[in-house]
Scaffold this motif. Structure first.
Motif, PDB file in Angstrom:
ATOM      1  N   ARG A  70     -57.197 -18.655-100.929  1.00  0.00           N
ATOM      2  CA  ARG A  70     -57.575 -17.438-101.657  1.00  0.00           C
ATOM      3  C   ARG A  70     -57.931 -16.396-100.607  1.00  0.00           C
ATOM      4  O   ARG A  70     -58.573 -16.712 -99.594  1.00  0.00           O
ATOM      5  N   TRP A  71     -57.540 -15.140-100.814  1.00  0.00           N
ATOM      6  CA  TRP A  71     -57.763 -14.133 -99.780  1.00  0.00           C
ATOM      7  C   TRP A  71     -59.196 -13.607 -99.842  1.00  0.00           C
ATOM      8  O   TRP A  71     -59.457 -12.462-100.228  1.00  0.00           O
ATOM      9  N   GLY A 100     -57.344 -21.726 -90.106  1.00  0.00           N
ATOM     10  CA  GLY A 100     -57.334 -21.245 -91.483  1.00  0.00           C
ATOM     11  C   GLY A 100     -56.208 -20.250 -91.728  1.00  0.00           C
ATOM     12  O   GLY A 100     -55.487 -19.845 -90.807  1.00  0.00           O
ATOM     13  N   LEU A 101     -56.051 -19.861 -92.989  1.00  0.00           N
ATOM     14  CA  LEU A 101     -54.983 -18.921 -93.358  1.00  0.00           C
ATOM     15  C   LEU A 101     -55.499 -17.503 -93.587  1.00  0.00           C
ATOM     16  O   LEU A 101     -54.718 -16.572 -93.737  1.00  0.00           O
ATOM     17  N   LYS A 102     -56.807 -17.337 -93.683  1.00  0.00           N
ATOM     18  CA  LYS A 102     -57.362 -15.997 -93.878  1.00  0.00           C
ATOM     19  C   LYS A 102     -57.399 -15.292 -92.512  1.00  0.00           C
ATOM     20  O   LYS A 102     -57.959 -15.791 -91.557  1.00  0.00           O
ATOM     21  N   SER A 103     -56.822 -14.119 -92.456  1.00  0.00           N
ATOM     22  CA  SER A 103     -56.935 -13.293 -91.242  1.00  0.00           C
ATOM     23  C   SER A 103     -57.662 -12.016 -91.640  1.00  0.00           C
ATOM     24  O   SER A 103     -57.876 -11.760 -92.828  1.00  0.00           O
ATOM     25  N   PRO A 104     -58.105 -11.191 -90.675  1.00  0.00           N
ATOM     26  CA  PRO A 104     -58.915 -10.008 -91.006  1.00  0.00           C
ATOM     27  C   PRO A 104     -58.194  -9.053 -91.966  1.00  0.00           C
ATOM     28  O   PRO A 104     -56.956  -8.986 -91.993  1.00  0.00           O
ATOM     29  N   GLY A 105     -58.981  -8.381 -92.780  1.00  0.00           N
ATOM     30  CA  GLY A 105     -58.415  -7.379 -93.679  1.00  0.00           C
ATOM     31  C   GLY A 105     -58.534  -7.803 -95.134  1.00  0.00           C
ATOM     32  O   GLY A 105     -58.734  -8.973 -95.434  1.00  0.00           O
ATOM     33  N   ALA A 114     -50.655 -11.706 -88.837  1.00  0.00           N
ATOM     34  CA  ALA A 114     -51.775 -12.240 -88.048  1.00  0.00           C
ATOM     35  C   ALA A 114     -51.985 -13.719 -88.351  1.00  0.00           C
ATOM     36  O   ALA A 114     -52.230 -14.524 -87.447  1.00  0.00           O
ATOM     37  N   THR A 115     -51.840 -14.097 -89.612  1.00  0.00           N
ATOM     38  CA  THR A 115     -51.993 -15.520 -89.970  1.00  0.00           C
ATOM     39  C   THR A 115     -50.884 -16.347 -89.347  1.00  0.00           C
ATOM     40  O   THR A 115     -51.134 -17.435 -88.821  1.00  0.00           O
ATOM     41  N   ALA A 116     -49.671 -15.826 -89.353  1.00  0.00           N
ATOM     42  CA  ALA A 116     -48.548 -16.552 -88.740  1.00  0.00           C
ATOM     43  C   ALA A 116     -48.820 -16.802 -87.255  1.00  0.00           C
ATOM     44  O   ALA A 116     -48.550 -17.876 -86.721  1.00  0.00           O
ATOM     45  N   ILE A 174     -52.585 -16.409-100.056  1.00  0.00           N
ATOM     46  CA  ILE A 174     -51.604 -16.593 -98.996  1.00  0.00           C
ATOM     47  C   ILE A 174     -51.202 -18.058 -99.088  1.00  0.00           C
ATOM     48  O   ILE A 174     -52.055 -18.915 -99.370  1.00  0.00           O
ATOM     49  N   THR A 175     -49.920 -18.347 -98.914  1.00  0.00           N
ATOM     50  CA  THR A 175     -49.466 -19.716 -99.145  1.00  0.00           C
ATOM     51  C   THR A 175     -48.328 -20.094 -98.211  1.00  0.00           C
ATOM     52  O   THR A 175     -47.531 -19.225 -97.804  1.00  0.00           O
ATOM     53  N   LEU A 176     -48.265 -21.370 -97.858  1.00  0.00           N
ATOM     54  CA  LEU A 176     -47.046 -21.861 -97.216  1.00  0.00           C
ATOM     55  C   LEU A 176     -45.922 -21.735 -98.230  1.00  0.00           C
ATOM     56  O   LEU A 176     -46.128 -21.893 -99.426  1.00  0.00           O
ATOM     57  N   THR A 177     -44.726 -21.465 -97.754  1.00  0.00           N
ATOM     58  CA  THR A 177     -43.546 -21.422 -98.616  1.00  0.00           C
ATOM     59  C   THR A 177     -42.962 -22.831 -98.721  1.00  0.00           C
ATOM     60  O   THR A 177     -43.366 -23.745 -97.982  1.00  0.00           O
ATOM     61  N   LEU A 178     -41.962 -22.981 -99.582  1.00  0.00           N
ATOM     62  CA  LEU A 178     -41.326 -24.297 -99.727  1.00  0.00           C
ATOM     63  C   LEU A 178     -40.747 -24.800 -98.396  1.00  0.00           C
ATOM     64  O   LEU A 178     -40.996 -25.958 -98.022  1.00  0.00           O
ATOM     65  N   PRO A 179     -40.009 -23.973 -97.653  1.00  0.00           N
ATOM     66  CA  PRO A 179     -39.484 -24.495 -96.373  1.00  0.00           C
ATOM     67  C   PRO A 179     -40.586 -24.977 -95.437  1.00  0.00           C
ATOM     68  O   PRO A 179     -40.425 -25.985 -94.746  1.00  0.00           O
ATOM     69  N   ALA A 180     -41.719 -24.298 -95.439  1.00  0.00           N
ATOM     70  CA  ALA A 180     -42.827 -24.708 -94.557  1.00  0.00           C
ATOM     71  C   ALA A 180     -43.402 -26.043 -95.013  1.00  0.00           C
ATOM     72  O   ALA A 180     -43.736 -26.904 -94.199  1.00  0.00           O
TER      73      ALA A 180
END
Ligand code: 6PG
Length: 227
Positions: A70-71, A100-105, A114-116, A174-180
Motif C-alpha cells: 500500500r502506498w 521495501g516497495l515504498k519509495s519517497p513521495g 525509485a522503487t525499481a 505498488i505491485t510486482l507484475t506477473l512476469p516478476a
C-alpha cells in the motif's frame, strides 16, 4: 494450479510451510550463495512469518521484499513493510536483508523508478514468491476492477513493477507484475478458509485475477490451504 496441499489447521500449515520455505532458502544459499523471496501482506501470513523468523539459517544471505505494498509510510498501520518488519524480521530472521516497495513521495506511479532501483540488488530469480488471495480473487495488488489489471498481468510485459488504484480497497498500490512473480523458483499460494477455497475453485471460470497464476505453466506453483 496443479497441486493443493491441505492441512488440518492453520498452525500445522504455518509450521510445515515455514520449514518448506526455509529449506528452499538454504538450498539456494548453498547453490548460489544467496536467496531471495517476495512475500505478501494481509492477515494470513502473520503466523507463517512468526514460524519463519524462528528458523535457524544464515538469514544474512537472504533478501526479502514484498509482492505488493500500500502506498503509505512504513510506520502506517496498513503498511505491509510494517507487517513484515514486526512479524518476520525478528529473532533469527532479524539479520535478513529487507527491501521495501515504498519509495519517497505521495504518488505510487511517480515512485516506480525509485522503487525499481531499490529492488535492483535482489538476487533473481526469486527463490520463492508467497502469494495470498482476497475473497474477490485478487492476488498481489492485481484487483478485478483496476483499470490497468491487464497490463499488470500481461505475461509478455516488460515491467517488473506497476502502480495501480485497486478501486475496491484503500490506498494506491505498488505491485510486482506477473512476469516478476513468475521469475521465481516456486510460487506458494497461501490461503485459508472454506470461502477462499471456493473462490479458488471457480477462479478460472470467473476469470478472477488469481487465474493467471493457477493457469500458467511457467513456474511451479502450489496452493497451501487449511480450513
Ligand atoms: C495486500 C496483500 C494481498 C493479500 C490478500 C489476502 O497487500 O493486502 O498483498 O494481496 O495477500 O488481500 O489478504 P488476507 O490474507 O488478509 O486475506
Amino acid at each position: 494450479m496443479s497441486e493443493i496441499r491441505e492441512f488440518a489447521d492453520r498452525d500445522t500449515l504455518d509450521g510445515i510451510l515455514a520449514g518448506h520455505i526455509a529449506s528452499l532458502l538454504v538450498a539456494d544459499i548453498n547453490r548460489r550463495g544467496s536467496a531471495s523471496m517476495a512475500v505478501s501482506g494481509g492477515s494470513t501470513p502473520k503466523g507463517l512469518f512468526a514460524r519463519l523468523a524462528n528458523c535457524e539459517l544464515d538469514w544474512s544471505r537472504v533478501w526479502v521484499t514484498l509482492v505488493d505494498e500500500r502506498w503509505v509510510e512504513p510506520d502506517h498501520d496498513d503498511s505491509n513493510e510494517r507487517l513484515v518488519r514486526e512479524n518476520l524480521l525478528q529473532n533469527h530472521a532479524r539479520t535478513a536483508n529487507f527491501v521495501g516497495l515504498k519509495s519517497p513521495g505521495n504518488d505510487a506511479a511517480a515512485g516506480l523508478a525509485a522503487t525499481a532501483k531499490q529492488l535492483a540488488p535482489l538476487p533473481r530469480p526469486f527463490t520463492c514468491v508467497v502469494l495470498g488471495m482476497g475473497g474477490d480473487g485478487h492476488t498481489a495488488s492485481w484487483f478485478p476492477q483496476a483499470s490497468n489489471l491487464a497490463q499488470l498481468t500481461d505475461p509478455a510485459g516488460a515491467a517488473e513493477l506497476g502502480a495501480t488504484d485497486p478501486v475496491t480497497a484503500p490506498h494506491q498500490r505498488i505491485t510486482l507484475t506477473l512476469p516478476a512473480v513468475l521469475n521465481s523458483g516456486e510460487i506458494i499460494l497461501h490461503i485459508t478458509g472454506d470461502e477462499k477455497r471456493a473462490v479458488l475453485a471457480e477462479a478460472s471460470d470467473k476469470r478472477y485475477p488469481i487465474a493467471v497464476i493457477t493457469e500458467q505453466k511457467t513456474t511451479p506453483a502450489c496452493t497451501w490451504w487449511a480450513p
